[in-house]
Scaffold this motif. Structure first.
Motif, PDB file in Angstrom:
ATOM      1  N   THR A   1      69.021  95.341  74.956  1.00 33.72           N
ATOM      2  CA  THR A   1      69.051  93.747  74.399  1.00 33.72           C
ATOM      3  C   THR A   1      70.215  93.672  74.141  1.00 33.72           C
ATOM      4  OG1 THR A   1      67.578  94.914  71.925  1.00 33.72           O
ATOM      5  CG2 THR A   1      69.134  92.606  72.098  1.00 33.72           C
TER       6      THR A   1
ATOM      7  N   THR B   1      62.539  94.885  76.056  1.00 35.77           N
ATOM      8  CA  THR B   1      63.514  94.283  74.338  1.00 35.77           C
ATOM      9  C   THR B   1      62.178  93.511  73.774  1.00 35.77           C
ATOM     10  OG1 THR B   1      66.039  93.965  75.555  1.00 35.77           O
ATOM     11  CG2 THR B   1      65.055  93.140  73.841  1.00 35.77           C
ATOM     12  N   THR B   2      61.323  92.854  74.613  1.00 33.91           N
ATOM     13  CA  THR B   2      59.889  92.241  74.186  1.00 33.91           C
ATOM     14  C   THR B   2      59.204  93.578  73.597  1.00 33.91           C
ATOM     15  OG1 THR B   2      60.246  90.352  75.538  1.00 33.91           O
ATOM     16  CG2 THR B   2      58.130  90.746  74.359  1.00 33.91           C
ATOM     17  N   ASP B   3      58.917  94.379  74.762  1.00 32.41           N
ATOM     18  CA  ASP B   3      58.259  95.750  74.008  1.00 32.41           C
ATOM     19  C   ASP B   3      58.405  96.635  72.439  1.00 32.41           C
ATOM     20  OD1 ASP B   3      55.601  97.286  74.668  1.00 32.41           O
ATOM     21  OD2 ASP B   3      57.137  99.097  75.430  1.00 32.41           O
TER      22      ASP B   3
ATOM     23  N   LEU C   1      70.820  92.698  78.062  1.00 27.97           N
ATOM     24  CA  LEU C   1      69.768  91.214  78.173  1.00 27.97           C
ATOM     25  C   LEU C   1      70.115  90.429  78.225  1.00 27.97           C
ATOM     26  CD1 LEU C   1      67.431  89.775  78.436  1.00 27.97           C
ATOM     27  CD2 LEU C   1      66.660  89.789  76.204  1.00 27.97           C
TER      28      LEU C   1
ATOM     29  N   LEU D   1      60.699  95.135  70.354  1.00 27.33           N
ATOM     30  CA  LEU D   1      59.967  94.334  69.102  1.00 27.33           C
ATOM     31  C   LEU D   1      59.072  93.657  68.842  1.00 27.33           C
ATOM     32  CD1 LEU D   1      62.946  91.466  70.157  1.00 27.33           C
ATOM     33  CD2 LEU D   1      62.946  93.417  68.956  1.00 27.33           C
ATOM     34  N   THR D   2      57.947  94.193  69.671  1.00 23.05           N
ATOM     35  CA  THR D   2      56.681  93.573  69.077  1.00 23.05           C
ATOM     36  C   THR D   2      55.672  94.565  68.565  1.00 23.05           C
ATOM     37  OG1 THR D   2      56.047  92.906  71.570  1.00 23.05           O
ATOM     38  CG2 THR D   2      54.292  93.477  69.938  1.00 23.05           C
TER      39      THR D   2
ATOM     40  N   CYS E   1      64.812  93.654  81.327  1.00 29.16           N
ATOM     41  CA  CYS E   1      65.604  93.910  80.335  1.00 29.16           C
ATOM     42  C   CYS E   1      64.085  93.099  79.005  1.00 29.16           C
ATOM     43  CB  CYS E   1      67.106  93.716  79.529  1.00 29.16           C
ATOM     44  SG  CYS E   1      67.832  94.996  80.847  1.00 29.16           S
ATOM     45  N   ALA E   2      64.276  91.560  79.439  1.00 26.66           N
ATOM     46  CA  ALA E   2      62.827  91.231  78.982  1.00 26.66           C
ATOM     47  C   ALA E   2      61.825  92.075  78.500  1.00 26.66           C
ATOM     48  CB  ALA E   2      63.463  90.032  79.173  1.00 26.66           C
ATOM     49  N   TYR E   3      61.890  92.172  79.093  1.00 25.75           N
ATOM     50  CA  TYR E   3      60.472  93.505  79.616  1.00 25.75           C
ATOM     51  C   TYR E   3      60.019  93.890  77.993  1.00 25.75           C
ATOM     52  CZ  TYR E   3      57.051  90.365  82.743  1.00 25.75           C
ATOM     53  OH  TYR E   3      56.583  89.812  82.862  1.00 25.75           O
TER      54      TYR E   3
END
Length: 121
Positions: free
Chosen positions: A58, A105-107, A61, A109-110, A101-103
């Motif tokens: 994060t 971080t999204t993974d 990112l 946080l999901t 980093c977006a991928y």
């Protein structure tokens, strides 16, 4: 680069569907700009993937997004298309960091879906 008179003529020429004869070098240069951006992205991906970076993804990112945004600022002051071609590799280098980093971080946080939360579609 963006403030040069060639940019306005190139945009106008693409909107009406034809380019004047004097715009051929600028039209050829439009292929070099995305190529330099892609080359910067490729090299940035190699550097980013080569080592382990400190901090969470994060934080990486946020830093990568700020660096990506800041990397575009020199293009506002450049009027030489060849200097712009070299400078556009800088934001390209941080694009890979932002996407990776977006991928991750999204993974992270999901929420994981257990058997009771899955639905048939």
């Amino acid at each position: 680069m963006l403030g040069s008179p060639y940019a306005a003529r190139l945009l106008g020429g693409t909107l009406i569907g034809r380019l004047p004869n004097g715009m051929a070098p600028v039209a050829m240069l439009s292929g070099l700009l995305p190529a330099a951006f892609s080359a910067g992205s490729f090299l940035g991906g190699l550097v980013y993937g080569r080592r382990t970076w400190p901090g969470s993804t994060t934080r990486q990112l946020v830093f990568g997004s700020a660096a990506f945004l800041t990397g575009w600022l020199p293009l506002l002051a450049l009027h030489n298309p060849y200097a712009a071609t070299a400078a556009i590799a800088l934001p390209g280098a941080f694009l890979t960091v932002v996407v990776a980093c977006a991928y991750v971080t999204t993974d992270a946080l999901t929420p994981t879906a257990g058997p009771a939360r899955r639905t048939r579609g």
